[in-house]
Design an enzyme around this catalytic site. Structure first.
Site, short mmCIF file in Angstrom:
data_model
loop_
_atom_site.label_atom_id
_atom_site.label_comp_id
_atom_site.label_asym_id
_atom_site.label_seq_id
_atom_site.Cartn_x
_atom_site.Cartn_y
_atom_site.Cartn_z
N LYS A 75 -0.05 1.56 12.64
CA LYS A 75 -0.87 0.73 11.75
C LYS A 75 -2.31 0.75 12.24
O LYS A 75 -2.56 0.66 13.45
CB LYS A 75 -0.32 -0.71 11.75
CG LYS A 75 -0.98 -1.65 10.77
CD LYS A 75 -0.32 -3.03 10.80
CE LYS A 75 -0.90 -3.99 9.78
NZ LYS A 75 -0.24 -5.31 9.80
N SER A 150 1.16 -7.06 5.34
CA SER A 150 0.03 -6.17 5.40
C SER A 150 0.35 -4.78 5.95
O SER A 150 -0.45 -3.86 5.77
CB SER A 150 -1.06 -6.79 6.28
OG SER A 150 -0.60 -6.99 7.59
N SER A 174 4.18 -9.69 8.04
CA SER A 174 3.62 -8.38 7.69
C SER A 174 4.41 -7.17 8.13
O SER A 174 4.08 -6.05 7.73
CB SER A 174 2.20 -8.26 8.23
OG SER A 174 1.32 -8.87 7.34
N1 GLN Z 1 0.74 -12.21 4.22
C1 GLN Z 1 0.37 -13.09 5.29
C2 GLN Z 1 -1.12 -13.28 5.28
O1 GLN Z 1 -1.72 -12.86 4.38
C3 GLN Z 1 0.86 -12.53 6.59
C4 GLN Z 1 0.02 -11.42 7.06
C5 GLN Z 1 0.49 -10.87 8.37
O2 GLN Z 1 1.61 -11.10 8.81
N2 GLN Z 1 -0.40 -10.15 9.02
O3 GLN Z 1 -1.69 -13.84 6.16
#
Ligand code: GLN
Length: 487
Positions: A75, A150, A174
């Site tokens: 990532k 994400s 994410s």
């Molecule tokens: N979707 C969540 C957010 O927008 C979690 C994102 C994540 O785990 N990095 O913060």
């Protein structure tokens, strides 16, 4: 050859060399890339050189690491020396990391071959990978849908077989939510089990690095290499790492007799897609069939997870992202004076979701509001952890859906941040409590989209989590399905 074990066997028997394997994956990666856009950077020369080194060492009879020659993806919020780390942001579009994240270093030390860096929501803020400054990733199962986020690039790359496995990061879901949307396995480990050194910070008390792959066995193998104390990360846990491979071995995953499984009652309420509910119920019946003792468990404070998270995560983000000011590194807007330079850098460098989080975080941390929001959220966080403590006094593993819905269409939630935030309802409490959570496929809805089952265990009980997940996986066919229709 989509699993680590299959690749290892082919490499060991000489059926394929590491260079050939890497070349094959790079070709498929490039071929499918226009249809998924899961990568931000591809590193063909670097990968082939690493693979050649593995082949040479094998030819010289040297002992090789457990991931020797395995093609993986990273990532793009994890640093790799000499390679761009963009975080999906204009702010870091041209930034080249001067050092390597411990998690990446551990994989490379074990012989893994990094093919490239994957797409993500800007600074990992989002649930669909649509917040990337470099365009969205498409779900390999249906290209007009999001891959989740994400870590959407990592999940899509694994599902599209552009790599064997990938690293993601999980602050509120994410890794698990994109794994669910793309039909792969994803693990968010206990907070502190994998070093965060070199992971660009979003919300430091919640962020965790973790693996995504096409099987539980592969995830166990990766965790073995990734987990462990690191002097560079003060929150890294000083613990001995168990043998995760043993936990998923055939002799331990035939039956779940003696395992106690709790269904989180509150996750089966309003907002849950009935098809998701039915498939998760079916998975629970399968766990029972395997011998697990299943009971319902109430976690009444689970539902406060989402509002708590959207106070704490932006607070930490607003502090962490203060460093992108145009002075130290990254993007700098041209401006006639210093204040103008700061303002225009942050105005032009960040996308709308990141700005929204910084604004919320700054607001809730401001004097006068701190007690009402931030402090209160910290207290609720402790209560959520208490619910889990109570649950784990009665059961070994908790189950619930990973996400209340399956992969939605691109653009369908971008205008409504709240409905987007709701897709993380079931993953967020796990981060707030610092627990390990894993998502694995438990079926497909009528539209042919994968559905994820989330398993949650107590702190440092990854072995139990993997064991239960593997027992389920072995007895079901879902992990064998692959996206089709590639052109
Ligand atoms: N979707 C969540 C957010 O927008 C979690 C994102 C994540 O785990 N990095 O913060």
């Amino acid at each position: 050859m989509d699993s680590i074990r299959a690749c290892q066997q082919a490499l060991q028997t000489g059926q394929v060399s590491a260079v050939e394997l890497t070349q094959g994956y790079l070709e498929r990666l490039q071929q499918r890339e226009p249809q998924v856009h899961s990568f931000l950077t591809v590193l063909p020369e670097r990968a082939l050189a690493r693979a050649a080194a593995v082949d040479q060492r094998r030819a010289a009879g040297e002992t090789l690491g457990p991931l020797a020659g395995i093609p993986i993806a990273i990532k793009d919020n994890l640093c790799m020396e000499g390679v761009k780390t963009t975080c999906g942001s204009r702010m870091l579009a041209d930034w080249v990391s001067p050092y390597t994240a411990t998690a990446v270093a551990n994989l490379e030390r074990a012989g893994a071959v990094v093919l490239g860096k994957t797409n993500l929501d800007e600074f990992a803020m989002g649930s669909s990978t649509e917040n990337s400054a470099f365009g969205p990733t498409y779900n390999p199962w249906q290209r007009h849908r999001v891959p989740g986020g994400s870590s959407g690039g990592s999940a899509a790359a694994v599902a599209a077989r552009q790599c064997v496995a990938a690293l993601g990061s999980d602050t509120g879901g994410s890794i698990r939510q994109p794994a669910a949307f793309c039909g792969t396995v994803g693990l968010k480990p206990t907070y502190g089990l994998i070093s965060r050194y070199g992971l660009v910070a979003f919300a430091s008390s919640l962020d965790q690095v973790g693996p995504l792959a096409n099987s539980v066995e592969d995830v166990a193998l990766l965790l073995q290499v990734l987990a462990g104390p690191d002097r560079q990360d003060a929150t890294s846990l000083q613990v001995d790492i168990p043998d995760y491979g043993a936990a998923v071995a055939p002799e331990h995953t035939e039956s779940l007799k003696g395992k106690r499984v709790g269904i989180v009652r509150e996750t089966f309420g309003e907002g849950l897609d009935p098809e998701v509910a039915a498939l998760v119920q079916g998975a629970i019946a399968q766990l029972q069939e395997l011998g697990a003792a299943v009971q319902e468990i109430s976690c009444p404070r689970f539902r406060y997870g989402l509002p708590t998270y959207y106070i704490l995560a932006p607070s930490e983000a607003s502090a962490n992202l203060a460093r992108y000011d145009g002075v130290k590194y990254g993007y700098r807007a041209p401006a006639p004076n210093l204040l103008g330079m700061y303002e225009q850098t942050r105005e032009g460098g960040f996308g709308p979701e990141v700005k929204r989080r910084i604004a919320i975080g700054t607001y809730v941390l401001s004097s006068g509001y701190y007690d009402a929001y931030y402090l209160k959220a910290q207290k609720v966080r402790a209560l959520i952890r208490e619910d889990f403590d109570r649950a784990f006094a009665q059961v070994d593993v908790l189950v619930c859906p990973t996400s209340p819905v399956t992969a939605f269409a691109l653009g369908s939630k971008t205008e409504d941040p709240l409905s987007m935030y709701l897709t993380d309802l079931m993953t967020i409490p796990v981060n707030l409590a610092g627990l390990p959570g894993l998502s694995l496929p438990c079926g497909f809805d009528r539209q042919g989209l994968p559905v994820g089952l989330q398993l949650i265990a107590n702190v440092l009980q990854e072995a139990t989590l993997l064991q239960v997940a593997r027992a389920y996986e072995r007895s079901t066919p879902w992990h064998e399905r692959q996206p089709t229709g590639w052109v």
